[in-house]
Design a protein around this motif. Structure first.
Motif, short mmCIF file in Angstrom:
data_model
loop_
_atom_site.label_atom_id
_atom_site.label_comp_id
_atom_site.label_asym_id
_atom_site.label_seq_id
_atom_site.Cartn_x
_atom_site.Cartn_y
_atom_site.Cartn_z
N MET A 1 27.28 36.58 9.23
CA MET A 1 28.73 36.35 9.30
C MET A 1 29.04 35.34 10.40
SD MET A 1 31.77 39.18 9.77
CE MET A 1 33.48 38.66 9.76
N ALA A 2 29.91 34.38 10.11
CA ALA A 2 30.23 33.33 11.06
C ALA A 2 30.96 33.89 12.28
CB ALA A 2 31.10 32.27 10.39
N ASP A 3 30.67 33.33 13.43
CA ASP A 3 31.34 33.70 14.67
C ASP A 3 32.72 33.03 14.67
OD1 ASP A 3 32.25 33.95 17.28
OD2 ASP A 3 30.25 33.75 18.15
N ARG A 4 33.78 33.81 14.78
CA ARG A 4 35.13 33.27 14.69
C ARG A 4 35.50 32.40 15.89
NH1 ARG A 4 39.38 37.75 12.70
NH2 ARG A 4 40.72 35.92 13.03
N LEU A 5 34.66 32.39 16.90
CA LEU A 5 34.94 31.55 18.07
C LEU A 5 34.14 30.25 18.07
CD1 LEU A 5 35.18 34.28 20.85
CD2 LEU A 5 37.05 33.11 19.67
N ASP A 6 33.40 29.98 16.98
CA ASP A 6 32.60 28.76 16.92
C ASP A 6 33.47 27.51 17.07
OD1 ASP A 6 30.18 29.99 16.72
OD2 ASP A 6 29.99 29.80 14.55
N GLU A 7 34.60 27.48 16.39
CA GLU A 7 35.47 26.30 16.49
C GLU A 7 36.03 26.16 17.89
OE1 GLU A 7 39.32 24.17 14.29
OE2 GLU A 7 38.67 26.18 13.68
N TYR A 8 36.41 27.27 18.50
CA TYR A 8 36.91 27.24 19.89
C TYR A 8 35.88 26.58 20.80
CZ TYR A 8 38.16 29.14 24.51
OH TYR A 8 38.48 29.28 25.85
N ARG A 9 34.62 26.99 20.69
CA ARG A 9 33.58 26.43 21.54
C ARG A 9 33.31 24.97 21.20
NH1 ARG A 9 31.18 31.40 19.92
NH2 ARG A 9 31.28 33.03 21.52
N ARG A 10 33.35 24.64 19.92
CA ARG A 10 33.05 23.27 19.48
C ARG A 10 34.03 22.26 20.08
NH1 ARG A 10 35.06 20.11 15.74
NH2 ARG A 10 36.33 21.78 14.82
N LYS A 11 35.28 22.68 20.29
CA LYS A 11 36.30 21.75 20.77
C LYS A 11 36.31 21.60 22.28
CE LYS A 11 39.59 22.24 16.95
NZ LYS A 11 40.97 22.63 16.56
N ARG A 12 35.46 22.35 22.98
CA ARG A 12 35.51 22.35 24.44
C ARG A 12 34.14 22.09 25.05
NH1 ARG A 12 39.12 25.41 22.11
NH2 ARG A 12 41.19 25.65 23.05
N ASP A 13 34.16 21.53 26.25
CA ASP A 13 32.95 21.32 27.03
C ASP A 13 32.95 22.35 28.16
OD1 ASP A 13 30.96 20.50 28.81
OD2 ASP A 13 31.27 18.37 28.36
N GLY B 1 29.00 35.91 23.50
CA GLY B 1 28.72 36.68 22.30
C GLY B 1 29.82 36.59 21.26
N ALA B 2 29.52 37.15 20.09
CA ALA B 2 30.52 37.21 19.03
C ALA B 2 31.60 38.22 19.40
CB ALA B 2 29.86 37.61 17.71
N PRO B 3 32.84 38.01 18.93
CA PRO B 3 33.92 38.93 19.27
C PRO B 3 33.70 40.32 18.67
CG PRO B 3 34.63 37.38 17.59
CD PRO B 3 33.29 36.91 18.06
N GLU B 4 34.24 41.32 19.36
CA GLU B 4 34.18 42.69 18.89
C GLU B 4 35.59 43.19 18.61
OE1 GLU B 4 32.15 45.10 21.68
OE2 GLU B 4 30.27 43.95 21.60
N PRO B 5 35.78 43.93 17.52
CA PRO B 5 37.13 44.41 17.14
C PRO B 5 37.76 45.20 18.27
CG PRO B 5 35.56 44.78 15.37
CD PRO B 5 34.76 44.34 16.54
N GLY B 6 39.10 45.06 18.39
CA GLY B 6 39.85 45.79 19.41
C GLY B 6 40.95 46.61 18.79
N GLN B 7 42.09 46.74 19.51
CA GLN B 7 43.16 47.60 19.03
C GLN B 7 44.23 46.86 18.25
OE1 GLN B 7 44.01 49.24 22.84
NE2 GLN B 7 45.33 47.56 23.51
N HIS C 1 49.16 26.41 13.04
CA HIS C 1 48.06 27.37 13.16
C HIS C 1 46.85 26.66 13.75
CE1 HIS C 1 45.30 30.52 11.09
NE2 HIS C 1 45.73 30.95 12.26
N THR C 2 46.33 27.18 14.86
CA THR C 2 45.19 26.56 15.54
C THR C 2 43.99 27.50 15.50
OG1 THR C 2 45.86 27.42 17.71
CG2 THR C 2 46.76 25.28 17.03
N GLU C 3 42.92 27.12 16.18
CA GLU C 3 41.69 27.91 16.15
C GLU C 3 41.89 29.24 16.88
OE1 GLU C 3 41.39 25.66 20.05
OE2 GLU C 3 42.20 25.32 18.03
N ASP C 4 41.10 30.24 16.48
CA ASP C 4 41.11 31.53 17.17
C ASP C 4 40.63 31.35 18.61
OD1 ASP C 4 41.91 32.75 14.81
OD2 ASP C 4 39.85 33.29 14.23
#
Length: 358
Positions: A1-13, A24-30, A77-80
């Motif tokens: 399953m794709a990491d939903r923060l991949d795009e966030y990291r890709r856009k930043r140094d 790490g990959a995100p974990e579900p919260g409340q 709508h932007t990246e997670d």
């Protein structure tokens, strides 16, 4: 399953930005936390971030939170973003993605009423964001991030959106008030400028002249005033003045009135226009017309309008003879005397404002 923060990291140094960087990959919260950040990037906007499945689902809203129902605001709508962004404030370096200053505008909890690819309907429970709101996907094939944001429930009690223009109150020609009444009056210099009203809402500015004509395009040097006020919504009354050799320049003002857009940007380098604010007619969802002049002046002072091309000129309580003498000494055409307890009556000249020539 794709990491939903991949795009966030890709856009930043990671080495160049102080933003959070979870490994790490995100974990579900409340799924009930939100943050709204005021983001002074290339253009001022507000970032709305809602917790969902371990990330912050995000929209950039150029004009911020609409306070009244029926007002649609663009929401891109932007990246997670990672959950750590709930507490992020700081300066993103220039040249980096989202470069600029960011601060938390509000944070709190929200309830989910509907959540799908077509609409997200929530109830915010924050200090500033409170009420039922809808993010609507317009499914524009040319822009997949094109959503809107609007309020669904009634505005808070007493809230009114600021009008862009009110017919100005005017002064009648007169003489200095009698010495026995001098303490009941306040005095301002008459700058001989062009009467102008500025409405600031959602960090954006519109300007109208005394007749109500839109003159926003004439004065590009004033557009940053809107950004400086952030989410503060006001209607300001004042005048546009061009200064030359330390004094008002009527000919320069007349020349400025002939240009808009690119031509206005060109000429403003040689003949900059200044906005002198001397009244506030609407403030943060409340009309202020019935407040006494001195109370409106106090609200104006609290706005801290002190930019490169905008300011609040000094006024004087009493001592009208000395103020008139100072105007004469500096080559001004006169002064205004305004009763300290006077209300603002749009379109009227009721004698509580006087224009006294030097």
């Amino acid at each position: 399953m794709a990491d939903r923060l991949d795009e966030y990291r890709r856009k930043r140094d990671r080495a160049k930005t102080p933003e959070p960087w979870p490994d790490g990959a995100p974990e579900p919260g409340q799924d009930d936390l939100f943050v709204i950040q005021e983001h002074h990037a290339s253009r001022l906007h507000w970032d709305f971030r809602l917790e969902r499945d371990g990330v912050l689902v995000s929209w950039a809203v150029p004009k911020g939170l609409p306070r009244s129902p029926g007002v649609n605001r663009l929401a891109v709508h932007t990246e997670d973003h990672p959950m750590e962004y709930l507490a992020f404030e700081g300066e993103i370096p220039a040249g980096e993605y989202g470069g600029g200053w960011m601060a938390i505008w509000d944070t709190g909890r929200y309830e989910t009423l509907h959540w799908n690819d077509h609409k997200v309907e929530v109830v915010f429970h924050g200090a500033k964001a409170s009420g039922k709101y809808l993010f609507q996907n317009r499914h524009n094939p040319e822009d997949e991030g094109d959503w809107t944001l609007r309020r669904l429930d009634p505005a808070e009690d007493g809230h009114e959106d600021a009008p862009e223009f009110l017919e100005p109150m005017t002064a009648v020609p007169g003489e200095l008030p009698p010495a026995a009444e001098d303490a009941d009056w306040a005095y301002e210099f008459a700058w001989g400028g062009a009467r102008t009203m500025l409405c600031v809402s959602g960090g954006r500015l519109t300007a109208h002249d005394g007749s109500g004509a839109d003159v926003t395009g004439r004065y590009p040097e004033l557009h940053k005033l809107g950004e400086s006020l952030g989410s503060t919504e006001v209607l300001l009354d004042g005048e546009i003045v061009v200064i030359r050799d330390g004094r008002p320049d009527p000919e320069g003002l007349q020349e400025r009135s002939r240009f808009e857009g690119y031509d206005a940007k060109r000429i403003m380098k040689h003949k900059p226009a200044f906005f002198f604010a001397y009244d506030v007619l609407h403030h943060e969802g409340r009309p202020t017309l019935e407040l006494p002049y001195l109370e409106r002046r106090a609200l104006l002072a609290d706005l801290d309008l002190a930019g490169g091309t905008w300011q609040v000129p000094q006024f004087f309580e009493g001592n009208g003879e000395a103020v008139l003498g100072a105007a004469r000494q500096h080559g001004l055409g006169g002064i205004y005397a305004k009763r300290a307890d006077s209300a603002y009556i749009p379109g009227e000249a009721d004698g509580t404002w006087l224009h006294i020539e030097t």
